[in-house]
Design an enzyme around this catalytic site. Structure first.
Site, PDB file in Angstrom:
ATOM      1  CB  SER A 175      -0.890   0.011   1.257  1.00  0.00           C
ATOM      2  OG  SER A 175      -1.634   1.208   1.340  1.00  0.00           O
ATOM      3  CE1 TYR A 224      -4.149  -2.646   4.661  1.00  0.00           C
ATOM      4  CE2 TYR A 224      -3.804  -0.302   4.269  1.00  0.00           C
ATOM      5  CZ  TYR A 224      -4.001  -1.580   3.786  1.00  0.00           C
ATOM      6  OH  TYR A 224      -4.048  -1.790   2.431  1.00  0.00           O
TER       7      TYR A 224
END
Length: 264
Positions: free
Chosen positions: A140, A153
């Site tokens: 990400s 995350y």
């Protein structure tokens, strides 16, 4: 590199990026193995592939990371080998640090990091023996830049970068490559399924995610990066990409920019 005649194994293939990537790969001359926890959803994806007879399904749960070796053995049996493992499965988060139970941090790390690492370690001897293999990892932009509401995350994605950068260096001599794919906002259900501070799903779409890149377009760009064996690629909007370079050259400026982001 040509992906013709390759065997490609994709985790998290039942929806979102994984689903779109499976359909895009199926347009090439490849054999596919699709995995996630959801067999029915995988069957639907298989039916959307160009040549379903060249698609096998293996259900697995990355959270059950101590029991993934049998899944690897099964995958190798499907087509006698695996050439590319796309580590795409994972889960996101939407909660403030102060509101996030440690059990949520642990679950996200178990799925996103330890599950991915365990699957990678289980298939690594196969790649070493064949003197060939490619690990593709969906990380990400948040794996490069920590932002509000995504602490656990972001931590799991940062950890993947550290692990796979090390693996790449150790196994270059074995003709094993690593491609780290860093998405920005992609229009999938990732924010709907994201865990809140108490571990329940958020069950709503973020505005930024709603306005993100279409997964079908993302998959085309991701496939190009895989085919050319890019080491790291950012597939994102202009602002997200800019953030990566501002972080690199002007970290204090990025910190000020990040503090202005909404945390509600």
């Amino acid at each position: 590199m040509s992906i013709n005649n390759k065997v490609v194994w994709i985790t998290g293939a039942s929806s979102g990026i994984g689903k779109a990537l499976a359909i895009e790969f199926s347009k090439k001359n490849v054999n596919l193995i699709l995995s996630s926890r959801k067999k029915e959803s995988l069957e639907l994806v298989k039916g959307l592939c160009k040549n379903p007879s060249s698609v096998k399904i293996i259900t697995l749960d990355l959270e059950d990371y101590n029991n993934l070796q049998p899944k690897v053995d099964e995958a190798i049996t499907c087509f006698s080998k695996v050439d590319i493992l796309v580590n795409n499965g994972g889960i996101s988060q939407r909660s403030l640090v102060k509101d996030t139970k440690i059990s949520v941090d642990k679950r996200i790390m178990d799925i996103n990091y330890l599950g991915t690492v365990a699957l990678t370690k289980a298939i690594l001897p196969h790649f070493i023996k064949n003197k060939n293999g490619q690990f593709v990892v969906t990380t990400s932009i948040v794996g490069k830049i920590g932002t509000p509401l995504r602490s656990s995350y972001a931590a799991s994605k940062h950890a993947l970068h550290g692990f796979f950068d090390s693996l790449r260096a150790e196994h270059h001599k074995d003709n094993i490559s690593v491609t780290l794919v860093c998405p920005g906002f992609v229009k999938t259900n990732v924010s709907i399924n994201a865990l809140t501070g108490n571990g329940t799903p958020q069950e709503k779409m973020d505005t930024a995610t709603e306005n993100g890149i279409a997964p079908e377009h993302f998959a085309k760009l991701m496939l190009k990066a895989i085919n050319s064996k890019k080491e790291e690629v950012y597939i994102a909007g202009a602002k997200e990409k800019l953030g990566v370079y501002v972080k690199r050259f002007f970290p204090k400026l990025l910190s000020k920019m990040i503090r202005k982001l909404s945390v509600t």
